[in-house]
Design a protein around this motif. Sequence first.
Motif, PDB file in Angstrom:
ATOM      1  N   PRO A 118      42.232  19.251 -46.029  1.00 43.91           N
ATOM      2  CA  PRO A 118      42.580  19.436 -46.783  1.00 43.91           C
ATOM      3  C   PRO A 118      43.802  20.563 -47.225  1.00 43.91           C
ATOM      4  CG  PRO A 118      40.245  19.765 -47.792  1.00 43.91           C
ATOM      5  CD  PRO A 118      41.155  19.587 -46.147  1.00 43.91           C
ATOM      6  N   VAL A 119      43.229  21.695 -46.669  1.00 40.08           N
ATOM      7  CA  VAL A 119      44.461  23.315 -47.292  1.00 40.08           C
ATOM      8  C   VAL A 119      45.453  22.580 -46.349  1.00 40.08           C
ATOM      9  CG1 VAL A 119      44.330  25.678 -47.139  1.00 40.08           C
ATOM     10  CG2 VAL A 119      42.444  24.302 -46.754  1.00 40.08           C
ATOM     11  N   VAL A 121      47.054  19.378 -45.600  1.00 45.85           N
ATOM     12  CA  VAL A 121      47.349  18.585 -46.700  1.00 45.85           C
ATOM     13  C   VAL A 121      48.573  19.189 -47.902  1.00 45.85           C
ATOM     14  CG1 VAL A 121      47.688  16.577 -48.175  1.00 45.85           C
ATOM     15  CG2 VAL A 121      45.971  16.304 -45.573  1.00 45.85           C
ATOM     16  N   GLY A 122      48.109  20.432 -47.848  1.00 44.40           N
ATOM     17  CA  GLY A 122      48.322  20.890 -49.636  1.00 44.40           C
ATOM     18  C   GLY A 122      50.123  21.880 -48.928  1.00 44.40           C
ATOM     19  N   SER A 123      49.328  22.410 -47.528  1.00 45.90           N
ATOM     20  CA  SER A 123      50.545  22.665 -47.396  1.00 45.90           C
ATOM     21  C   SER A 123      51.714  22.290 -46.573  1.00 45.90           C
ATOM     22  CB  SER A 123      50.076  23.805 -46.172  1.00 45.90           C
ATOM     23  OG  SER A 123      49.432  24.960 -47.058  1.00 45.90           O
ATOM     24  N   GLY A 126      53.669  20.971 -49.296  1.00 45.48           N
ATOM     25  CA  GLY A 126      55.266  22.075 -49.958  1.00 45.48           C
ATOM     26  C   GLY A 126      56.089  21.768 -48.792  1.00 45.48           C
ATOM     27  N   MET A 156      44.431  11.177 -48.690  1.00 46.60           N
ATOM     28  CA  MET A 156      45.425  11.615 -49.419  1.00 46.60           C
ATOM     29  C   MET A 156      46.501  12.349 -49.068  1.00 46.60           C
ATOM     30  SD  MET A 156      46.032  14.034 -52.605  1.00 46.60           S
ATOM     31  CE  MET A 156      46.701  14.930 -53.313  1.00 46.60           C
TER      32      MET A 156
ATOM     33  N   VAL B  22      53.233  21.763 -58.413  1.00 46.89           N
ATOM     34  CA  VAL B  22      52.784  19.983 -58.113  1.00 46.89           C
ATOM     35  C   VAL B  22      51.822  20.601 -59.880  1.00 46.89           C
ATOM     36  CG1 VAL B  22      51.677  18.591 -56.931  1.00 46.89           C
ATOM     37  CG2 VAL B  22      53.938  19.808 -56.145  1.00 46.89           C
ATOM     38  N   ARG B  48      56.512  17.984 -59.369  1.00 46.48           N
ATOM     39  CA  ARG B  48      55.509  17.249 -59.210  1.00 46.48           C
ATOM     40  C   ARG B  48      54.642  16.769 -60.309  1.00 46.48           C
ATOM     41  NH1 ARG B  48      57.661  14.420 -54.173  1.00 46.48           N
ATOM     42  NH2 ARG B  48      59.647  15.196 -53.768  1.00 46.48           N
ATOM     43  N   ILE B  50      51.013  14.386 -59.866  1.00 47.97           N
ATOM     44  CA  ILE B  50      50.245  13.582 -59.042  1.00 47.97           C
ATOM     45  C   ILE B  50      49.265  12.815 -59.515  1.00 47.97           C
ATOM     46  CG2 ILE B  50      49.359  13.155 -56.579  1.00 47.97           C
ATOM     47  CD1 ILE B  50      51.160  15.132 -55.286  1.00 47.97           C
ATOM     48  N   THR B  52      46.108  11.897 -58.194  1.00 41.08           N
ATOM     49  CA  THR B  52      45.822  11.713 -56.983  1.00 41.08           C
ATOM     50  C   THR B  52      44.012  10.104 -56.751  1.00 41.08           C
ATOM     51  OG1 THR B  52      44.161  13.463 -57.723  1.00 41.08           O
ATOM     52  CG2 THR B  52      45.969  14.070 -56.812  1.00 41.08           C
ATOM     53  N   PHE B  62      43.664  21.155 -51.360  1.00 36.22           N
ATOM     54  CA  PHE B  62      44.949  20.930 -52.086  1.00 36.22           C
ATOM     55  C   PHE B  62      45.741  21.789 -52.037  1.00 36.22           C
ATOM     56  CE2 PHE B  62      48.127  17.943 -53.586  1.00 36.22           C
ATOM     57  CZ  PHE B  62      49.193  17.928 -52.632  1.00 36.22           C
ATOM     58  N   LEU B  66      48.998  24.321 -50.898  1.00 35.27           N
ATOM     59  CA  LEU B  66      49.967  24.522 -52.049  1.00 35.27           C
ATOM     60  C   LEU B  66      50.307  25.863 -52.010  1.00 35.27           C
ATOM     61  CD1 LEU B  66      49.861  21.147 -54.200  1.00 35.27           C
ATOM     62  CD2 LEU B  66      52.082  21.754 -52.980  1.00 35.27           C
ATOM     63  N   THR B  71      54.463  27.142 -53.048  1.00 33.17           N
ATOM     64  CA  THR B  71      54.440  26.157 -53.622  1.00 33.17           C
ATOM     65  C   THR B  71      53.007  26.345 -54.352  1.00 33.17           C
ATOM     66  OG1 THR B  71      55.618  24.739 -51.934  1.00 33.17           O
ATOM     67  CG2 THR B  71      55.017  22.966 -54.163  1.00 33.17           C
TER      68      THR B  71
END
Lengths: 308, 311
Positions: A118-119, A121-123, A126, A156, B22, B48, B50, B52, B62, B66, B71
């Motif tokens: 998940p980390v 996916v977040g980046s 970005g 996700m 986000v 954004r 979202i 989720t 997530f 980011l 971000t």
Amino acid sequence: MNMDKRSIAREVIRLRVQQMVVNEWYKAGRFKIPIHLGFGHEALAVAVSAVMGRGDWLFLTHRNIAYNLGREKSLKPFLDEYSLKPTGVAGGRFGSMNLIHPSRGILYTSSILANQFPVAVGSAFGFTVSDANGIAIVCGGDGAIEEGAFYESVLMAASIKAPILFLIENNEWSMHTSIRERRVDIDLKKLASSLGVLYVSLKGNNVFAYIQALARARKQILTSRAPLCIEVKVNTLGDWYDMKNPLYPQGKFVKYHTGASPSVMLSEEVVLQKNADDPLFVLGKLISEASVKKMAVQELAHIRKEMI
Amino acid sequence: MTYLSFLNCILRKEIATHTNLVVFGQNISAGSYLGGLTAGLSVPPESRIINTINAENSLVGFGFGLALSGTNAIFFMRQIDFLLLTTDQLVNTYNIIRNNPAGLPGSFTIMTTVIDQGYEGPQSSSNNLGDFCSLARIDAFTVTNKRDIEAIIPAQLVSPGFRIIAASPRLYKTDLLEPPLAYRSPTGNLFQYQEGNDTTIICFNLSFPYGYALAQAMQTKGLHPSLFSVNIPVPIKWNVILESVKKTKKLVIFDDSKSMNCSYYALLAEARLRFNLQKEIIITRHLGSDWLTPNSDQLEIDYQKVIKDIV
């Protein structure tokens, strides 16, 4: 990616020899921290490093040594890091299982199975938000895909269209338990497909073929701005047999998981297994065994010089 | 103006100003908008919002991802019970990230609520923000009135690093409290609303309205208490509060949590050690064998009796 075949071959050999040196130091009791060696992972690690773009990010697991070495040429900063010295590649603050190297694109490393997905996916998202031209590559094993966080992360990533490559190293083992001992088969192709994610399967440890496949995948991700999943068949080498006893007349088989491997010796003979499970054996077939041996000798000499 | 409408207004205002942001969570721009907390949110074109999937642990990862990429991220989580699903990311990921001297380049905030109205049943028995924060020494802030909302939301909602901010659904429909502010610590972890010599009132978790009511009742009797609210559960520097206790020698503590591990224990221990306390009154939940069954979370307080006890 701007590497000729000889440079690529040299990289695969470098990763093998450097890990052999780490293994020797480990045997000698020079590290207090646990290290998960990646013998057998060299071709994939070199291929990943070769295709990474300038802005790409890499997210790794506890078995990250081959990837970390692939992104940094010199061995000494790693020996220092594993010795928890301030001169280590991460200042001696991370050791092995969480080793990061942000200036070389290794943004995050987790020793908790699937925590890194998940980390990543977040980046990756970005990149979408900032409209940047990069992808996230996240590694995980056949054990990590059993965790809920893997499913959640692919879902996700597919839902928000994150530019990410899920790179699943399937070595069949979770610590000392094989897949068939612990679960039913997971058809990753079907799982990815059910979420609308493209799937590619790789095997054979041909570093040149891996580079081509990964470069195609990266291009696909950048074009589609969507995730892609690659499952790679690997065999983590370094297994051994315990001493013979009445219960195990041939000695008990020990699947290599962590620590020093007693079956691996530092020498110019860098091939550990004479089949496709060993990237160095495959390399010998591709460029000649003599070339592999010659380059291994050169690499050993280089390391000795570096250490002095 | 109600507590909820003011909080929502400040959130909308703050979120609307940030590019490279986000804002995400389950149903945050649909349905009830998390009971109205996220109603009307809008972001600049570069940011954004979202709605989720339902995957709390991964959503916290997530958010960290980011922020690692530079971000800014805000995860609106309906209630802190869901944080129980996220302990891997809260502890392991956050520890790895903050071990890097370069820190977290972006901002990551979990904006959530502490379910404090009651009647939700056994699954909502976790209502002490400090319990979650103590897992990994996480910065966290509770907001209960106009002063702390105005101070904490603009400073913390989008700011490099990670924190949790928690609101009180129990206060959603109540009139916004606007207590005069006597002191605020630079980090926003401690607010003092009154300065007096008669007693020291300290409020933990989301109990400030109870303490404020007691302080007002005392003033009508000609008594002048010092009134504090501790807005961050861990770690806490008690110096300002202890200075007050040194003067008053009388202590009233409010804590509306159901925890067995309350932040006020440390304060009480230190106050007892350093001062010869003349009076200490602790107003918290007295949960019997029915602590798992649905019942009210509202503290029933006889303020006149408390004042009598103090005097």
